[in-house]
Structure formats: structure tokens, C-alpha cells
Design a protein around this motif. Structure first.
Motif: not given
Ligand SMILES: [Zn+2]
Length: 386
Positions: A247, A250, A258-259, A264
Motif C-alpha cells: 500500500d 499505507g 510506508h505500507g 498492514v
């Protein structure tokens, strides 16, 4: 050591490993089984068999009388002739198992580890656990060593823990060396997931193709079996499967990106939404299949096994839905056959393997396959025998 001596030792180890590989994958075997499977001469096989019997590793299991010709002696591996202890070092627990030469688990126990434990605390808990195993089982002269399957990143070749994820006191710790000195036993160190996939390969023998073991336990990691051996990568850092991005925008992960799959997944699991967490993992597994084209996916780890049915169903469904050509793209998805013991048992099998066998050679018990390539990996494992 002169070159001649080295070569002779190498060949003796090689032939011995060939016969042991046949013994481990076939319940019983004859001299002709080994001759057919390996291409060694009958004389060479007889010599190796005599040596293995003298070492107590194989024994005669009777005689097979054929309608014509001389009766043939039948042999079998002696499972209780050698043992190894395997350890799964997790963030809060230490699991220890005792494994015999045939790969059977005889003893399994879990001890708590102090939170954010330091190397000395691990060694102390290991020592007490090993004492408990050796006092309850008479292993005199039959214990080959201790295998440690631990949180990475780590360098298995140099026995060095680089920076164990989630543990603050583990930076470039020469764990193999200090554990050997503390325990007084040979020690093999590897990443938890590499040990886990080795256990699966041992149990499946020659039928095991390219595979991944996906472990969900605090974090998410992947152990890979590619081209007949554990794959650790150029810097021994393969398997950071949880830190692949699913993501773009995310949440922030512990790794700084991130992500990631791990953050997640963990957010869904922490919110109690296990079906969603399982679907997130399944997306990651399909990404892996698209990248590596695997024959087997094995699911493991305490956090996953607590909801085993949900995870298994989600991954199976995603794999089926996304493989458009089931007639030729088939992947077998299963829970680890050793359950919670998978990592510790695999670590023990790595010790036995360094001494008595080569996983690449397991297919030899099948009908007439070609001789394996002499790769650097098993040459290195034979070097350890000397
Ligand atoms: Zn990450």
C-alpha cells in the motif's frame, strides 16, 4: 593437509552422503538400490556400507530372497544412532526439540525468555533447556550438536547475528562462537525461516520442489527453498518478505517505509479482523508466486497457527483465483507439517545435515535421476565433516 588427502576425504564424505541420502528417503534399501540411484560401483557401495555399519549409522534389516540369484541383504538407517538439539529463538520464547537421524522429533519444550533479552540470558536459558533434555534421555556419544534458528538479520556462514528485529541488544553478536564456548557443543546458526524451510524439505524428501515457508510470528518472514537448497541471498538477508510494500500510502512501518505487508497485516490483526489480516498475507503470497513460481507454500508461525483455518483458506483461495491456468500453474498450499516445532526441528536437521547428508541428494532414492551438480553449497557442507 596435502591435496591427495583432501581429495580422498572429499570423495569418502561424498559417497557416504550419497548412501545416507538413500537411507533417509527409503525405508529399507539394498546395495543394488544405492548402485542404481547413485551410479557408484557395487564395490564402492559395499565399502561405504561397511563403514556406515561400523559407525552404527545403518544396520542390516534382514535378507531378501529372490527367485533367482543370491539373496540380497536389506539395510536400514539407525534413527537413534545420532541426535541433534534444535532451538527456535523467538522474541519471548525459546523452543527446544530433540531430533533423531531420521528427522523424528522426540522432545519439545518451551521456556520463556526475558523481554528484550541479552545474549547471556539466551545462553543461560539454552543451557538449562539442554540440561533438561540430556538428563531425561541417554544421548552419550550420540549428540552431534545444537542448531539455532533465530530472528534475523544474521549471517549464518559466520555465525553472526547482525541486528535481530525487535531486540535492542543484538548488534553483530558472534552467537555461534559464544554459544559453542558456553554449551561445549558444536553450534549451527541460521535464520528462523531458513531452518523452517529445511525441515519441510527434509520431510518431503525428493518430491520437494521450489518452495516458500511463510512465518507469521510477531513479524512476517519468508524462508525459501530454491533449486534444491535453502536460498539466503547475496548478503544472507533474503526473506524480509514482510517488508515488501502492498500500500503506497499505507501506515509507517518499523523499517521506515510506508505500507509494508507486515504493518498492514498487523494493523488488521491488532484490530481483531483476522479474516482481513489473512487476506493481506494472501496478496503477499500471490505476489511471491508471480515473482518466483513456486510449487509449495508452507504456512507457519505461532500467530498464524492460532487462526490456522482462516489463513489457510484465504491463501488457498487467493492462489486459486489468481492462477489463471490451473492446468499447468499449480501450487500446493499447506500448514507446516511440524506445527509449532517447525523452526526448532529444522535447526536440528541442519546440524545432522552438515554431518551426515546433503538435501540436494534426497531425489536419489527415486528411479535413476541424474547425478547432482557439485555445487558450492554442498561442497561447503562436506567441508564441515572434516
Ligand atoms: Zn517495513
Amino acid at each position: 593437509m596435502t591435496r591427495t588427502t583432501a581429495d580422498v576425504t572429499f570423495l569418502r564424505g561424498y559417497n557416504q552422503a550419497l548412501v545416507m541420502a538413500v537411507g533417509r528417503t527409503a525405508r529399507t534399501f539394498e546395495r543394488s538400490t544405492v548402485v542404481n540411484a547413485t551410479g557408484l560401483t557395487p564395490q564402492a557401495v559395499s565399502k561405504v556400507i561397511a563403514r556406515l555399519i561400523a559407525d552404527g549409522l545403518i544396520r542390516s534389516a534382514g535378507v531378501r530372497r529372490a527367485s533367482i540369484g543370491k539373496p540380497a541383504v536389506v539395510y536400514e538407517l539407525v534413527p537413534d544412532s545420532r541426535y541433534a538439539i534444535g532451538a527456535h529463538v523467538a522474541r519471548r520464547t525459546l523452543r527446544l526439540v530433540l531430533v533423531d537421524l531420521a528427522g523424528a522429533v522426540h522432545h519439545s519444550a518451551v521456556s520463556p525468555l526475558p523481554s528484550d533479552f541479552i545474549p547471556e540470558q539466551l545462553l543461560h536459558t539454552l543451557n538449562s533447556g539442554i540440561d533438561a533434555i540430556t538428563s531425561g534421555n541417554d544421548l552419550r556419544g550420540r549428540l552431534t550438536g545444537v542448531g539455532l534458528g533465530m530472528i534475523g538479520p544474521l549471517d549464518h556462514e559466520h555465525g553472526l547475528v547482525r541486528d535481530a528485529h525487535g531486540l535492542r541488544h543484538w548488534h553483530d553478536v558472534p552467537l555461534r562462537e559464544i554459544a559453542e564456548a558456553y554449551l561445549g557443543l558444536p553450534v549451527h546458526l541460521d535464520k528462523d525461516v531458513a531452518a523452517g524451510i529445511t525441515a519441510e524439505a527434509w520431510r518431503h524428501g525428493g518430491t520437494f520442489g521450489d518452495a516458500a515457508l511463510i512465518m507469521v510470528e510477531s513479524g512476517i518472514g519468508g524462508g525459501f527453498w530454491l533449486g534444491g537448497g535453502a536460498h539466503r541471498g547475496a548478503h544472507t538477508n533474503a526473506g524480509e518478505f514482510g517488508h515488501t510494500v502492498v500500500d503506497l500510502d499505507g501506515p509507517l512501518c518499523v523499517c521506515g517505509r510506508h505500507g509494508c505487508l507486515e504493518i498492514v497485516h498487523n494493523q488488521a490483526a491488532d484490530a481483531g479482523d483476522i479474516p482481513r489480516a489473512a487476506r493481506v498475507l494472501a496478496v503477499g503470497v500471490v505476489n511471491l508466486l508471480q515473482t518466483l513460481d513456486l510449487a509449495h507454500v508452507v504456512l507457519a508461525g505461532a500467530d498464524l497457527l492460532r487462526h490456522a483455518d482462516t489463513y489457510l483458506a484465504a491463501v488457498e483461495q487467493a492462489v486459486q483465483a489468481d492462477a489463471r491456468r490451473r492446468d499447468w500453474l499449480s501450487t500446493d498450499v499447506a500448514l507446516s507439517s511440524l506445527g509449532a516445532d517447525a523452526i526448532a526441528a529444522g535447526a536440528a536437521m541442519q546440524v545432522l545435515d552438515n554431518q551426515y547428508g546433503i538435501p540436494d541428494l534426497a531425489p536419489l532414492a527415486k528411479s535413476n535421476p541424474p547425478l547432482p551438480q557439485r555445487t558450492g553449497r554442498w561442497r561447503a557442507s562436506l567441508m564441515l565433516e572434516r
